[in-house]
Write a protein that holds these residues in place. Sequence first.
Motif, mmCIF file in Angstrom:
data_model
loop_
_atom_site.group_PDB
_atom_site.id
_atom_site.type_symbol
_atom_site.label_atom_id
_atom_site.label_comp_id
_atom_site.label_asym_id
_atom_site.label_seq_id
_atom_site.Cartn_x
_atom_site.Cartn_y
_atom_site.Cartn_z
ATOM 1 N N VAL A 188 0.840 -1.210 0.000
ATOM 2 C CA VAL A 188 0.000 0.000 0.000
ATOM 3 C C VAL A 188 0.873 1.258 0.000
ATOM 4 O O VAL A 188 0.604 2.213 -0.731
ATOM 5 C CB VAL A 188 -0.954 -0.014 1.225
ATOM 6 C CG1 VAL A 188 -1.679 1.307 1.365
ATOM 7 C CG2 VAL A 188 -1.951 -1.160 1.091
ATOM 8 N N ASP B 14 -4.163 -3.911 0.737
ATOM 9 C CA ASP B 14 -5.389 -3.836 1.539
ATOM 10 C C ASP B 14 -6.322 -2.711 1.112
ATOM 11 O O ASP B 14 -7.302 -2.441 1.802
ATOM 12 C CB ASP B 14 -5.022 -3.577 3.026
ATOM 13 C CG ASP B 14 -4.122 -4.652 3.564
ATOM 14 O OD1 ASP B 14 -4.212 -5.788 3.061
ATOM 15 O OD2 ASP B 14 -3.325 -4.359 4.477
ATOM 16 N N VAL B 15 -6.004 -2.006 0.051
ATOM 17 C CA VAL B 15 -6.824 -0.848 -0.335
ATOM 18 C C VAL B 15 -7.276 -0.978 -1.797
ATOM 19 O O VAL B 15 -6.838 -1.876 -2.513
ATOM 20 C CB VAL B 15 -6.050 0.482 -0.158
ATOM 21 C CG1 VAL B 15 -5.633 0.692 1.285
ATOM 22 C CG2 VAL B 15 -4.850 0.542 -1.089
ATOM 23 N N TYR B 16 -8.138 -0.064 -2.182
ATOM 24 C CA TYR B 16 -8.508 0.030 -3.593
ATOM 25 C C TYR B 16 -7.777 1.222 -4.207
ATOM 26 O O TYR B 16 -7.620 2.255 -3.555
ATOM 27 C CB TYR B 16 -10.019 0.250 -3.742
ATOM 28 C CG TYR B 16 -10.828 -0.989 -3.423
ATOM 29 C CD1 TYR B 16 -11.194 -1.877 -4.422
ATOM 30 C CD2 TYR B 16 -11.206 -1.269 -2.116
ATOM 31 C CE1 TYR B 16 -11.919 -3.014 -4.141
ATOM 32 C CE2 TYR B 16 -11.932 -2.411 -1.817
ATOM 33 C CZ TYR B 16 -12.285 -3.277 -2.833
ATOM 34 O OH TYR B 16 -12.997 -4.409 -2.552
ATOM 35 N N GLN B 33 -6.099 6.296 -3.342
ATOM 36 C CA GLN B 33 -6.183 5.060 -2.571
ATOM 37 C C GLN B 33 -7.398 5.156 -1.665
ATOM 38 O O GLN B 33 -7.603 6.170 -0.981
ATOM 39 C CB GLN B 33 -4.919 4.861 -1.722
ATOM 40 C CG GLN B 33 -3.752 4.312 -2.546
ATOM 41 C CD GLN B 33 -2.521 4.028 -1.720
ATOM 42 O OE1 GLN B 33 -2.207 4.767 -0.803
ATOM 43 N NE2 GLN B 33 -1.808 2.976 -2.051
ATOM 44 N N ASN B 35 -10.223 3.108 1.138
ATOM 45 C CA ASN B 35 -10.612 1.925 1.900
ATOM 46 C C ASN B 35 -11.918 1.406 1.302
ATOM 47 O O ASN B 35 -12.453 1.987 0.347
ATOM 48 C CB ASN B 35 -10.717 2.236 3.403
ATOM 49 C CG ASN B 35 -11.768 3.290 3.684
ATOM 50 O OD1 ASN B 35 -12.626 3.582 2.838
ATOM 51 N ND2 ASN B 35 -11.709 3.875 4.867
ATOM 52 N N ALA B 36 -12.454 0.329 1.884
ATOM 53 C CA ALA B 36 -13.645 -0.303 1.295
ATOM 54 C C ALA B 36 -14.827 0.666 1.255
ATOM 55 O O ALA B 36 -15.599 0.688 0.281
ATOM 56 C CB ALA B 36 -14.007 -1.553 2.086
ATOM 57 N N THR B 37 -14.939 1.508 2.293
ATOM 58 C CA THR B 37 -16.057 2.465 2.329
ATOM 59 C C THR B 37 -15.893 3.525 1.238
ATOM 60 O O THR B 37 -16.848 3.863 0.531
ATOM 61 C CB THR B 37 -16.117 3.159 3.721
ATOM 62 O OG1 THR B 37 -15.963 2.165 4.729
ATOM 63 C CG2 THR B 37 -17.404 3.898 3.917
ATOM 64 N N TYR B 39 -14.241 3.269 -1.483
ATOM 65 C CA TYR B 39 -14.444 2.626 -2.791
ATOM 66 C C TYR B 39 -15.938 2.522 -3.106
ATOM 67 O O TYR B 39 -16.383 2.852 -4.204
ATOM 68 C CB TYR B 39 -13.791 1.242 -2.760
ATOM 69 C CG TYR B 39 -14.183 0.349 -3.906
ATOM 70 C CD1 TYR B 39 -13.963 0.729 -5.228
ATOM 71 C CD2 TYR B 39 -14.769 -0.901 -3.666
ATOM 72 C CE1 TYR B 39 -14.317 -0.100 -6.279
ATOM 73 C CE2 TYR B 39 -15.123 -1.735 -4.711
ATOM 74 C CZ TYR B 39 -14.903 -1.333 -6.012
ATOM 75 O OH TYR B 39 -15.254 -2.153 -7.045
#
Lengths: 243, 88
Positions: A188, B14-16, B33, B35-37, B39
């Motif tokens: 990341v 671990d990220v989008y 970049q 996080n799931a939220t 994204y």
Amino acid sequence: MLACYRLAGLTVSVESMYSVVHGMCRDYRCDDDAVPDIAVSISPCDIDEERRHSRREREMEGLPPYDFPDAVLETTAVYRSIADHLPQYGRLLMHASTIAVDGGAYLFLARSGTGKSTHTALWRKMLGDRAVMVNDDKPIVSVDTPSVAYGTPWDGKHHLSSNIAVPVKALCILSRGDENKIEKISAVEACPHILQQTFRPTDPSRMSQTLVLLNKLLTTAPVFHLYCRPDIEAAQLAYSVMQ
Amino acid sequence: MKLKYKFVFQPVGDVYVATAVGDDARQFNGMVQLNATGYRIMQLIGEGADHDKIIETMLNEYDVDRDTLVSSVDRIIDSLVQEGVVVC
């Protein structure tokens, strides 16, 4: 002019308007009759587009405009066209000075002018014949387990490259620093830096493939961040930590 | 509210990661970049959802109370606007 080359394990046919690109690629020539994996054909429009691209890039880097000859622009147009197809073959074009030591390739990535070539020159000074330049500027990386770095004819202003394939040992983002320091970083943390130095197709599906490959590369190969001065101690530190 | 550019999304670590594609790649040369939220919010904005629709959709998808969700969504949208990838 039409000729066939073997690049990063792929057969590539290049049909050009000028001969310069063929002279540049002569060490990669193959006389394969098979259907090429990638077929490149350059038109005057591609050269015009490359001229616009070059102007934009120089503007972004704060450099004055420079009118490169068409034959030179064609060489980059050819590589751009090849690079566009690479993701579908599991390969990425990266902007990295890449050196092989004892059968493992180390890729140093950074913006132009940061000191990538200076750093790998220090590795050659330190390691002598044990160190071989894979490519000083734009290698192709086949993303696999392990990933493999390939020499290519697009090898920077010093023309340092070899037509070899070497398993990737590590990637390293290089930044200038007041003191020499290296740390291992996560996928990341590495992603924004590495993506910036990776060829990005404009086509959405090819860009998606590029990101899939990048994810695989960054989660299978160790990535480091080196802050360094242009001195031999930086090379000693980097090699001792990354080997 | 809409996405300023056309993006593709892919998980990296671990990220989008979102990157602009097509002609938009010339305008937006970086990446985002998420996080799931984040994204999911960008995905919904890309589908044309307004603020209320985003909240209603995500309330059905996440085990979270409305106030907490609204606060998170507003914070993330603010940062996407600041990054220049979402326009209100």
